[in-house]
Design an enzyme around this catalytic site. Structure first.
Site, PDB file in Angstrom:
ATOM      1  N   TYR A 131      48.753  28.746  26.250  1.00 20.78           N
ATOM      2  CA  TYR A 131      49.210  29.770  27.204  1.00 20.78           C
ATOM      3  C   TYR A 131      50.070  29.124  28.300  1.00 20.78           C
ATOM      4  O   TYR A 131      51.193  29.562  28.565  1.00 20.78           O
ATOM      5  CB  TYR A 131      48.018  30.509  27.835  1.00 20.78           C
ATOM      6  CG  TYR A 131      48.423  31.356  29.021  1.00 20.78           C
ATOM      7  CD1 TYR A 131      49.188  32.499  28.861  1.00 20.78           C
ATOM      8  CD2 TYR A 131      48.056  30.994  30.324  1.00 20.78           C
ATOM      9  CE1 TYR A 131      49.585  33.273  29.950  1.00 20.78           C
ATOM     10  CE2 TYR A 131      48.434  31.756  31.421  1.00 20.78           C
ATOM     11  CZ  TYR A 131      49.200  32.885  31.229  1.00 20.78           C
ATOM     12  OH  TYR A 131      49.584  33.641  32.320  1.00 20.78           O
TER      13      TYR A 131
ATOM     14  N   LEU B 250      37.214  35.685  36.508  1.00 25.04           N
ATOM     15  CA  LEU B 250      36.029  35.799  37.360  1.00 25.04           C
ATOM     16  C   LEU B 250      35.795  37.215  37.909  1.00 25.04           C
ATOM     17  O   LEU B 250      34.707  37.773  37.770  1.00 25.04           O
ATOM     18  CB  LEU B 250      36.159  34.800  38.524  1.00 25.04           C
ATOM     19  CG  LEU B 250      34.991  34.808  39.497  1.00 25.04           C
ATOM     20  CD1 LEU B 250      33.721  34.296  38.837  1.00 25.04           C
ATOM     21  CD2 LEU B 250      35.317  33.965  40.732  1.00 25.04           C
TER      22      LEU B 250
ATOM     23  N   LYS C 131      54.213  29.449  29.219  1.00 24.85           N
ATOM     24  CA  LYS C 131      54.823  29.792  30.520  1.00 24.85           C
ATOM     25  C   LYS C 131      55.825  28.709  30.927  1.00 24.85           C
ATOM     26  O   LYS C 131      56.925  29.005  31.423  1.00 24.85           O
ATOM     27  CB  LYS C 131      53.745  29.924  31.600  1.00 24.85           C
ATOM     28  CG  LYS C 131      52.878  31.167  31.453  1.00 24.85           C
ATOM     29  CD  LYS C 131      53.660  32.436  31.782  1.00 24.85           C
ATOM     30  CE  LYS C 131      52.908  33.691  31.431  1.00 24.85           C
ATOM     31  NZ  LYS C 131      53.718  34.899  31.464  1.00 24.85           N
TER      32      LYS C 131
ATOM     33  N   ASP D  32      58.089  47.004  21.405  1.00 19.62           N
ATOM     34  CA  ASP D  32      57.836  45.571  21.560  1.00 19.62           C
ATOM     35  C   ASP D  32      59.092  44.836  22.043  1.00 19.62           C
ATOM     36  O   ASP D  32      60.194  45.110  21.554  1.00 19.62           O
ATOM     37  CB  ASP D  32      57.398  45.022  20.196  1.00 19.62           C
ATOM     38  CG  ASP D  32      56.693  43.697  20.320  1.00 19.62           C
ATOM     39  OD1 ASP D  32      55.498  43.623  20.021  1.00 19.62           O
ATOM     40  OD2 ASP D  32      57.361  42.713  20.729  1.00 19.62           O
TER      41      ASP D  32
ATOM     42  N   SER E 125      53.050  31.413  36.335  1.00 21.60           N
ATOM     43  CA  SER E 125      51.661  31.233  36.752  1.00 21.60           C
ATOM     44  C   SER E 125      51.471  29.875  37.406  1.00 21.60           C
ATOM     45  O   SER E 125      52.157  28.906  37.054  1.00 21.60           O
ATOM     46  CB  SER E 125      50.777  31.330  35.507  1.00 21.60           C
ATOM     47  OG  SER E 125      49.494  30.851  35.779  1.00 21.60           O
TER      48      SER E 125
ATOM     49  N   LEU F  45      51.550  48.597  24.477  1.00 21.67           N
ATOM     50  CA  LEU F  45      50.154  49.051  24.638  1.00 21.67           C
ATOM     51  C   LEU F  45      49.160  48.140  23.921  1.00 21.67           C
ATOM     52  O   LEU F  45      48.051  48.551  23.598  1.00 21.67           O
ATOM     53  CB  LEU F  45      49.982  50.512  24.181  1.00 21.67           C
ATOM     54  CG  LEU F  45      50.838  51.542  24.924  1.00 21.67           C
ATOM     55  CD1 LEU F  45      50.570  52.946  24.374  1.00 21.67           C
ATOM     56  CD2 LEU F  45      50.563  51.513  26.428  1.00 21.67           C
TER      57      LEU F  45
ATOM     58  N   LEU G 291      51.100  37.712  26.466  1.00 24.74           N
ATOM     59  CA  LEU G 291      49.666  37.497  26.243  1.00 24.74           C
ATOM     60  C   LEU G 291      49.197  36.487  27.277  1.00 24.74           C
ATOM     61  O   LEU G 291      49.941  35.587  27.647  1.00 24.74           O
ATOM     62  CB  LEU G 291      49.435  36.971  24.826  1.00 24.74           C
ATOM     63  CG  LEU G 291      50.001  37.839  23.697  1.00 24.74           C
ATOM     64  CD1 LEU G 291      49.700  37.217  22.339  1.00 24.74           C
ATOM     65  CD2 LEU G 291      49.443  39.258  23.779  1.00 24.74           C
TER      66      LEU G 291
END
Ligand code: NAD
Ligand code: UDP
Length: 338
Positions: A148, A199, A152, A58, A124, A33, A83
């Site tokens: 980030y 966006l 990934k 976690d 991603s 959460l 994250l």
């Protein structure tokens, strides 16, 4: 099929849980959460009539993971937890590597100890860096420009080595393009905490009056109108992509990699225009300088997913904007606190 969904209370995870339940699968949600609210669970129940099992904790807590695996006969794992804010990752690289890379390794260790060999990982399009050409295919070179993206890419590389060492495992890397939109009911959607980085949530918060105007990051790119072009994909299409990956590759040993995108690019100004029409509200904007690290354009070649997963995105830009507006206008402050 019983599937552990890490990060299942988040934006993409919650929509995927709804689609899974509707397809007769059983999600078991694990989430700390950190970036979601408990009230998501009751929305899943309102939409499906089912309240999935939920474990608050976690992915880096091995004892906790062992308990979750021991209490449930899990067939596969979809791993959304992590994250995801590029800018924040520059400020807090330790947190990003710890959560995204270390967290994934603890999860895979627990899976192996529990004898679970099927994993789907949320990757991603950022792993393609600044692509030499578009549309982007899965065999394009990978690179990263921020912590980030590097996290990934590191996870993709770790999982590739792990699958190589344990060839009986099925590991699928799904490279998402730009997920937007909401459940068509208006009951579930994206609820970013603080100022949105992306966006669509920014546009919708301007439209609903929570923010004054949108900053358009640059109008001097070599694109159709000078603003950045991206492959926006409806979150329910993305969710369905996970079901397709589970169904068609989840029990096939190997490393599987797919782009999940539509194959179409839309500019920032085109998105503003589409949203204004859907909402019937003018979206105020100002052009400002480029955002560091942004690329001009990025869209997928989704042919591999179509051929091998029998999946393709079906929802249009009008669906994405109308569904986002339905969610935002009926939940202007996002999910309620419990
Ligand atoms: P989200 O923040 O809405 O959901 C992630 C969930 O994971 C949250 O509910 C958060 O509380 C939980 N979480 C984070 N760290 C955790 C931990 N250590 N243990 C347990 N739970 C933890 O994000 P999202 O948009 O749904 O994205 C899901 C995944 O998809 C992420 O891995 C993200 O990097 C990836 N992804 C997202 C996008 C996007 O634009 N939304 C694009 C490409 C890839
Ligand atoms: N963008 C923008 N203003 C914003 C947020 C994003 O002009 O407040 C632009 C951004 O420069 C990019 C596109 O919108 O061209 C999509 O950005 P987003 O952060 O949603 O996704 P990503 O950069 O990960 O593709």
């Amino acid at each position: 099929m019983r599937v552990l969904v890490t990060g299942g209370m988040g934006y993409i995870g919650s929509h995927t849980c709804v689609q899974m339940i509707e397809a007769g699968m059983t999600p078991i949600i694990l989430d700390n959460l950190y970036n979601s609210k408990k009230s998501v669970l009751s929305r899943i129940e309102m939409l499906t009539g089912v309240s999935p099992a939920f474990y608050e904790g976690d992915i880096r807590d091995r004892t906790f993971l062992d308990k979750v695996f021991a209490e449930n006969k899990i067939d596969a794992v979809i791993h959304f937890a992590g994250l995801k804010a590029v800018g924040e990752s520059v400020e807090k690289p330790l947190e990003y590597y710890d959560n995204n890379v270390h967290g994934t390794l603890v999860l895979v260790e627990a899976m192996r100890a529990a004898g679970v060999g099927s994993l789907i990982f949320s990757s991603s399009a950022t792993v393609y860096g600044d692509p030499a050409s578009v549309p982007i295919k899965e065999d394009f070179p990978t690179s990263a420009t921020n912590p980030y993206g590097r996290s990934k890419l590191m996870v993709e590389e770790c999982l590739t080595d792990i699958q190589h060492a344990y060839p009986e495992m099925s590991i699928t890397l799904l490279r998402y393009f730009n997920p937007v939109g909401s459940h068509q009911s208006g009951l579930m959607g994206e609820d970013p905490q603080g100022i949105p980085n992306n966006l669509m949530p920014f546009i919708s918060q301007v439209a609903v009056g929570r923010r004054e105007f949108l900053s358009v990051f640059g109008d001097d790119y070599p694109t159709v109108d000078g603003t950045g072009v991206r492959d926006y994909i409806h979150v329910l299409d993305l969710a369905d992509g996970h079901l397709a990956a589970l169904t068609h590759k989840g029990s096939e040993a190997g490393l599987h990699i797919y782009n999940l995108g539509t194959g179409n690019g839309f500019s920032v100004l085109q998105m503003i225009d589409a949203f204004s029409k859907a909402a019937g509200v003018e979206v105020a904007y100002q052009v400002v300088s480029r955002r560091p690290g942004d690329i001009a354009e990025c869209w997928a070649d989704p042919a591999k997913a179509k051929e091998e997963l029998h999946w393709q995105a079906t929802r249009t830009i009008d669906d994405m904007t109308a569904d986002t507006w339905r969610w935002q206008s009926s939940n202007p402050d996002g999910y309620p606190d419990l």
